[in-house]
Design a protein around this motif. Structure first.
Motif, PDB file in Angstrom:
ATOM      1  N   ALA A 170      -5.317  -3.102   7.141  1.00  0.00           N
ATOM      2  CA  ALA A 170      -4.214  -2.291   6.764  1.00  0.00           C
ATOM      3  C   ALA A 170      -4.712  -0.847   5.881  1.00  0.00           C
ATOM      4  CB  ALA A 170      -3.515  -3.136   5.448  1.00  0.00           C
ATOM      5  N   GLY A 171      -6.016  -0.822   5.926  1.00  0.00           N
ATOM      6  CA  GLY A 171      -6.553   0.230   5.256  1.00  0.00           C
ATOM      7  C   GLY A 171      -6.596   0.202   3.579  1.00  0.00           C
ATOM      8  N   ILE A 172      -6.683  -1.053   3.426  1.00  0.00           N
ATOM      9  CA  ILE A 172      -6.820  -1.361   1.664  1.00  0.00           C
ATOM     10  C   ILE A 172      -8.101  -1.438   1.381  1.00  0.00           C
ATOM     11  CG2 ILE A 172      -6.116  -3.171   0.118  1.00  0.00           C
ATOM     12  CD1 ILE A 172      -3.492  -3.351   1.695  1.00  0.00           C
ATOM     13  N   TYR A 173      -8.360  -0.823   0.080  1.00  0.00           N
ATOM     14  CA  TYR A 173      -9.808  -1.053  -0.452  1.00  0.00           C
ATOM     15  C   TYR A 173      -9.805  -2.126  -1.406  1.00  0.00           C
ATOM     16  CZ  TYR A 173     -14.044   0.288  -2.616  1.00  0.00           C
ATOM     17  OH  TYR A 173     -15.474   0.141  -3.349  1.00  0.00           O
ATOM     18  N   LEU A 174     -10.354  -3.371  -1.270  1.00  0.00           N
ATOM     19  CA  LEU A 174     -10.482  -4.405  -2.308  1.00  0.00           C
ATOM     20  C   LEU A 174     -11.567  -4.034  -3.404  1.00  0.00           C
ATOM     21  CD1 LEU A 174      -9.644  -7.234  -3.174  1.00  0.00           C
ATOM     22  CD2 LEU A 174     -11.463  -8.359  -1.538  1.00  0.00           C
ATOM     23  N   LEU A 175     -10.967  -3.913  -4.565  1.00  0.00           N
ATOM     24  CA  LEU A 175     -12.064  -3.155  -5.722  1.00  0.00           C
ATOM     25  C   LEU A 175     -12.439  -4.375  -6.580  1.00  0.00           C
ATOM     26  CD1 LEU A 175      -9.261  -0.713  -7.223  1.00  0.00           C
ATOM     27  CD2 LEU A 175     -11.560  -0.180  -5.962  1.00  0.00           C
ATOM     28  N   ASP A 184      -9.699 -14.472   4.823  1.00  0.00           N
ATOM     29  CA  ASP A 184      -8.576 -13.819   5.716  1.00  0.00           C
ATOM     30  C   ASP A 184      -7.843 -12.789   4.895  1.00  0.00           C
ATOM     31  OD1 ASP A 184      -8.814 -16.188   7.284  1.00  0.00           O
ATOM     32  OD2 ASP A 184      -7.507 -17.266   5.693  1.00  0.00           O
ATOM     33  N   PHE A 185      -7.751 -12.540   3.541  1.00  0.00           N
ATOM     34  CA  PHE A 185      -7.174 -11.378   2.903  1.00  0.00           C
ATOM     35  C   PHE A 185      -8.037 -10.143   3.251  1.00  0.00           C
ATOM     36  CE2 PHE A 185      -4.855 -14.434   0.196  1.00  0.00           C
ATOM     37  CZ  PHE A 185      -3.486 -13.761   0.112  1.00  0.00           C
ATOM     38  N   GLN A 186      -9.452 -10.396   3.483  1.00  0.00           N
ATOM     39  CA  GLN A 186     -10.350  -9.130   3.610  1.00  0.00           C
ATOM     40  C   GLN A 186      -9.845  -8.649   4.944  1.00  0.00           C
ATOM     41  OE1 GLN A 186     -14.048 -11.206   2.291  1.00  0.00           O
ATOM     42  NE2 GLN A 186     -14.243  -9.675   0.830  1.00  0.00           N
ATOM     43  N   SER A 187      -9.956  -9.684   5.944  1.00  0.00           N
ATOM     44  CA  SER A 187      -9.537  -9.061   7.264  1.00  0.00           C
ATOM     45  C   SER A 187      -8.330  -8.358   7.446  1.00  0.00           C
ATOM     46  CB  SER A 187      -9.514 -10.151   8.247  1.00  0.00           C
ATOM     47  OG  SER A 187     -10.743 -10.834   8.280  1.00  0.00           O
ATOM     48  N   LYS A 209       1.066  -1.106  -0.165  1.00  0.00           N
ATOM     49  CA  LYS A 209      -0.101   0.065  -0.048  1.00  0.00           C
ATOM     50  C   LYS A 209       0.977   1.351  -0.241  1.00  0.00           C
ATOM     51  CE  LYS A 209      -3.140   2.540   2.764  1.00  0.00           C
ATOM     52  NZ  LYS A 209      -3.895   2.798   4.315  1.00  0.00           N
ATOM     53  N   GLU A 210       1.791   1.390   0.956  1.00  0.00           N
ATOM     54  CA  GLU A 210       2.806   2.361   0.883  1.00  0.00           C
ATOM     55  C   GLU A 210       3.554   2.606  -0.198  1.00  0.00           C
ATOM     56  OE1 GLU A 210       4.997   1.478   4.480  1.00  0.00           O
ATOM     57  OE2 GLU A 210       3.427   1.723   5.790  1.00  0.00           O
ATOM     58  N   ILE A 226      -7.505 -13.887  -7.444  1.00  0.00           N
ATOM     59  CA  ILE A 226      -6.896 -12.799  -7.658  1.00  0.00           C
ATOM     60  C   ILE A 226      -7.523 -11.459  -7.435  1.00  0.00           C
ATOM     61  CG2 ILE A 226      -6.221 -11.396 -10.011  1.00  0.00           C
ATOM     62  CD1 ILE A 226      -6.535 -14.535 -11.466  1.00  0.00           C
ATOM     63  N   MET A 227      -6.988 -10.907  -6.439  1.00  0.00           N
ATOM     64  CA  MET A 227      -7.574  -9.647  -5.961  1.00  0.00           C
ATOM     65  C   MET A 227      -6.879  -8.341  -6.302  1.00  0.00           C
ATOM     66  SD  MET A 227      -7.242 -11.430  -2.126  1.00  0.00           S
ATOM     67  CE  MET A 227      -5.640 -12.092  -2.724  1.00  0.00           C
ATOM     68  N   ILE A 228      -7.536  -7.205  -6.746  1.00  0.00           N
ATOM     69  CA  ILE A 228      -7.265  -5.824  -7.291  1.00  0.00           C
ATOM     70  C   ILE A 228      -7.662  -5.054  -6.058  1.00  0.00           C
ATOM     71  CG2 ILE A 228      -7.429  -4.282  -9.246  1.00  0.00           C
ATOM     72  CD1 ILE A 228      -7.052  -6.993  -9.931  1.00  0.00           C
ATOM     73  N   PHE A 229      -6.796  -4.387  -5.807  1.00  0.00           N
ATOM     74  CA  PHE A 229      -6.814  -3.251  -4.406  1.00  0.00           C
ATOM     75  C   PHE A 229      -5.939  -2.022  -4.962  1.00  0.00           C
ATOM     76  CE2 PHE A 229      -3.759  -6.460  -3.225  1.00  0.00           C
ATOM     77  CZ  PHE A 229      -2.653  -5.516  -2.642  1.00  0.00           C
ATOM     78  N   LYS A 230      -6.537  -1.093  -3.761  1.00  0.00           N
ATOM     79  CA  LYS A 230      -5.520   0.125  -3.923  1.00  0.00           C
ATOM     80  C   LYS A 230      -5.701   0.718  -2.224  1.00  0.00           C
ATOM     81  CE  LYS A 230      -7.352   3.755  -5.821  1.00  0.00           C
ATOM     82  NZ  LYS A 230      -8.042   4.650  -6.626  1.00  0.00           N
TER      83      LYS A 230
END
Length: 254
Positions: A225-230, A217-220, A144-145, A250-254
């Motif tokens: 982490a303050g990540i938005y799963l798109l 697990d990833f969503q938690s 994320k950083e 396959i996860m897309i996030f920002k």
């Protein structure tokens, strides 16, 4: 690293090598997996870069790049690419392909980069290797950083439910004249693969160990982490994710 070749740790304060830093740095890792479907991998990168609509010459990070085969292909698509991996041997090999818009460096994925990237790719289940669960969260925060303000990250992980349901307990693979004996099993929330083989009269034993992380697990972790799963896809053609049937997560996030 073979059991017979395990180094004696004369300095008790010095950390023992992790399974992945030992195994990934050997030539045998690359021999065993040399027949992976790279055309399918390239199709995935075609699809995902098109989906993300990355600008021309976008700055792309290939995180856990191995010998850089996918970094090279992303560079051929017109992107400014950095391939990063913990394995010094892999980066040494990958660096032979460096050019003005393709670079490689040894890097621990738990640490963020000073430079910001338009896209960060973590491909082909290159996540969940660490002994400590908090290191997985640390890695997500580092990704994320390292993203630019409008950047996207992609984690391509196994679909644990499908893998567990179709696990082949024992298998023998012969590659380059080496007979690899593989045993797969699930224990303490991880998927293990024991790898035993002999070469030039020397016996070797390695164990791969990957945290059996589900989408939940990833969503938690992403929430923390303050990540938005798109978006979520279930294969390299970017079909919809199905909890039990999809081959990939396959996860897309920002």
């Amino acid at each position: 690293m073979s059991e017979e070749q395990q180094p004696s740790n004369s300095n008790p304060d010095q950390p023992r090598p992790t399974w992945f830093s030992s195994w990934f740095d050997t030539p045998y890792y690359h021999i065993l997996y040399k027949e992976r479907n790279y055309r399918e991998a390239q199709l995935f990168m075609d699809n995902i870069t098109h989906y993300l609509n990355l600008p021309e010459k976008a700055k792309v990070l290939d995180l856990a790049c191995g010998k850089g085969r996918h970094s090279i292909y992303l560079n051929q698509l017109g992107f400014d690419v950095l391939g990063a991996d913990l394995s010094e041997n892999s980066i040494l090999e990958a660096s032979k392909n460096s050019n003005d818009s393709l670079h490689f460096k040894v890097h621990d994925m738990r640490e963020s980069f000073e430079e910001k990237y338009d896209a960060i790719f973590n491909l082909f289940t290159s996540f969940g290797y660490f002994e400590k669960d908090e290191d997985n969260l640390t890695t997500l925060k580092a990704i994320k950083e390292s993203l630019s303000e409008y950047g996207f990250a992609v984690i391509d992980f196994m679909n644990v439910n499908q893998v567990v349901n179709t696990l082949v307990p024992e298998e023998v693979k012969i590659v380059d004249g080496i007979e690899f004996h593989l045993k797969r099993y699930v224990s303490d929330g991880h998927i293990y693969k024991d790898i035993d083989f002999e070469d030039n009269g020397q016996k070797y034993h390695y164990t791969e160990k990957v945290k059996a992380l589900t989408l939940q697990d990833f969503q938690s972790m992403m929430d923390e982490a303050g990540i938005y799963l798109l978006d979520i896809f279930g294969d390299y053609k970017l079909k919809k994710f199905h909890k039990t049937e999809s081959e990939r997560l396959i996860m897309i996030f920002k």
